[in-house]
Scaffold this active site. Structure first.
Site, mmCIF file in Angstrom:
data_model
loop_
_atom_site.group_PDB
_atom_site.id
_atom_site.type_symbol
_atom_site.label_atom_id
_atom_site.label_comp_id
_atom_site.label_asym_id
_atom_site.label_seq_id
_atom_site.Cartn_x
_atom_site.Cartn_y
_atom_site.Cartn_z
ATOM 1 N N TYR A 186 -1.852 -0.312 11.287
ATOM 2 C CA TYR A 186 -2.135 -0.870 9.486
ATOM 3 C C TYR A 186 -0.972 -0.352 8.771
ATOM 4 C CZ TYR A 186 -3.175 -1.219 4.068
ATOM 5 O OH TYR A 186 -3.259 -1.564 3.063
ATOM 6 N N THR A 209 0.349 -1.001 -0.149
ATOM 7 C CA THR A 209 -0.217 0.028 -0.402
ATOM 8 C C THR A 209 0.943 1.377 -0.002
ATOM 9 O OG1 THR A 209 -1.629 1.730 1.325
ATOM 10 C CG2 THR A 209 -0.722 -0.231 2.311
ATOM 11 N N ASP A 210 0.329 2.487 -0.265
ATOM 12 C CA ASP A 210 0.662 3.701 0.013
ATOM 13 C C ASP A 210 1.197 4.105 1.113
ATOM 14 O OD1 ASP A 210 -1.576 4.189 -0.158
ATOM 15 O OD2 ASP A 210 -2.182 5.794 -1.761
ATOM 16 N N GLU A 211 -0.324 3.884 2.229
ATOM 17 C CA GLU A 211 0.475 3.831 3.296
ATOM 18 C C GLU A 211 1.640 3.775 3.759
ATOM 19 O OE1 GLU A 211 -3.363 3.655 5.761
ATOM 20 O OE2 GLU A 211 -4.407 2.953 3.959
ATOM 21 N N LYS A 255 2.221 -3.100 7.513
ATOM 22 C CA LYS A 255 2.536 -3.507 6.169
ATOM 23 C C LYS A 255 3.558 -2.969 5.369
ATOM 24 C CE LYS A 255 -0.074 -4.462 3.121
ATOM 25 N NZ LYS A 255 0.025 -5.766 2.387
#
Length: 353
Positions: free
Chosen positions: A161, A136-138, A165
């Protein structure tokens, strides 16, 4: 002639099922879907490929090492695409331990089994084998400045989260560097499209707006996200798996940055056009309701996808406005899919506080 078997973890989820449908419809690959079937997974997402000889399903927890090792031994895949993950930021704030278990322990378990299996392959099979980890970009955190994040940007996750990741990404890199496992990593922006679980922002707004309920938006709706149509993402994953360079990371972005409040307003207008305004309201925009913001809510995510475009020739086909209209139309036509899910699960973002 069929291609090698691709093992897809999390293939009953939103992005995973889009990838499975793409692989069955657009390639010659055989696909084994491995999913434990949590609240966000739904085998109905795969009804259109369920009868294919090239598709199979195993209900397995990726944290179960004996089951995962048996899976590799019995099915002998030529590639792995790892999507199985807990993904909802709000749920990670409520219960971070579930995210640590699946996203970190599950990834490590899968990597260990894949590495043992890969080491025992014949040299030609070893050379073909790939392990693609979907992230993810997060992991990059909230962007400061105007430029999107390239693959070399430092990791600065701000939610449980995102941290889980980021940790999984580091494990995948470590297995490549330490053991030589031919891994790939992709980091994507916010996905949307058909079959997305109805607690996520876009389907939640569509369904609430259709029913005349409050349409919750965090804070003042100023948070910016880059939106990626899920079918474009599926194409990108298949391309990275086939042509990506082992050890590399590829950003996948839609190039459609929008404030959340503007996305909500577009959905209101599309619903008004499709089904007419609600009684006693000029516009569904009146339903937009600002709710208490989540802790440390990242202001902006955006990815620089030039590497994917220049090396592999990928670009998104779907313009945001057209894809959003198609998504609204899909939810309007598929109440039989989303209504049971909405009743069975607590919609985390939908809690007005």
């Amino acid at each position: 002639m069929q291609d090698d078997l691709i093992l897809v973890t999390g293939g009953a989820g939103f992005i995973g099922s889009a990838l499975v449908r793409h692989l069955i419809h657009e390639t010659r690959a055989c696909v084994l879907n491995v999913d434990v079937l949590t609240y966000a997974a739904n085998l109905a997402n795969l009804a259109e490929v369920d009868g294919s000889r090239r598709y199979g399903f195993e209900q397995i927890d990726i944290c179960s090492a004996p089951e995962i090792e048996h899976l590799f031994e019995s099915h002998r895949p030529g590639a792995v695409v790892h999507l199985a993950a807990e993904t909802h930021v709000d749920r990670s704030i409520d219960d971070p331990s579930a995210f640590v278990r699946t996203n970190l322990l599950g990834t490590a378990t899968l990597l260990q089994a894949a590495c043992r299996y890969w080491r025992a392959l014949a040299p030609a099979e070893q050379a073909r084998f790939r392990f693609l980890h979907v992230s993810t970009d997060e992991v990059y955190g909230s962007i400061e400045g105007t430029e999107p994040c390239a693959e070399e940007a430092p990791y600065r996750p701000n939610s449980p989260y995102a941290a889980s990741k980021a940790g999984a990404d580091h494990l995948v890199r470590a297995w490549h560097r330490t053991y030589g496992l031919p891994t790939l990593i992709s980091n994507c922006t916010n996905n949307f499209g058909p079959y997305q679980f109805p607690e996520k922002l876009i389907p939640l707004l569509i369904i609430n707006g259709l029913e005349g309920r409050a349409m919750p938006v965090y804070g003042r709706g100023e948070n910016i996200r880059d939106w990626l149509f899920v079918e474009d993402h599926a194409r990108a994953l298949a391309l990275v798996l086939r042509r990506g360079r082992p050890g590399e990371c590829y950003n996948v972005g839609g190039g459609s940055e929008m404030r959340n409040v503007d996305v909500a307003a577009m959905i209101c207008d599309l619903l008004d056009q499709a089904v007419g305004p609600l009684p006693a309201r000029k516009s569904r925009r009146e339903l937009i309701t600002f709710v208490a913001d989540r802790p440390r809510h990242d202001a902006r995510y955006a990815l620089d996808a030039r590497k994917l475009r220049e090396e592999l020739g990928w670009s998104p086909r779907a313009a945001f406005a057209a894809a959003l209209r198609a998504t609204v139309d899909w939810y309007l036509a598929n109440e039989a899919w989303w209504a049971p899910l909405r009743e069975a699960a607590s919609m985390r973002l939908g809690r007005l506080e």
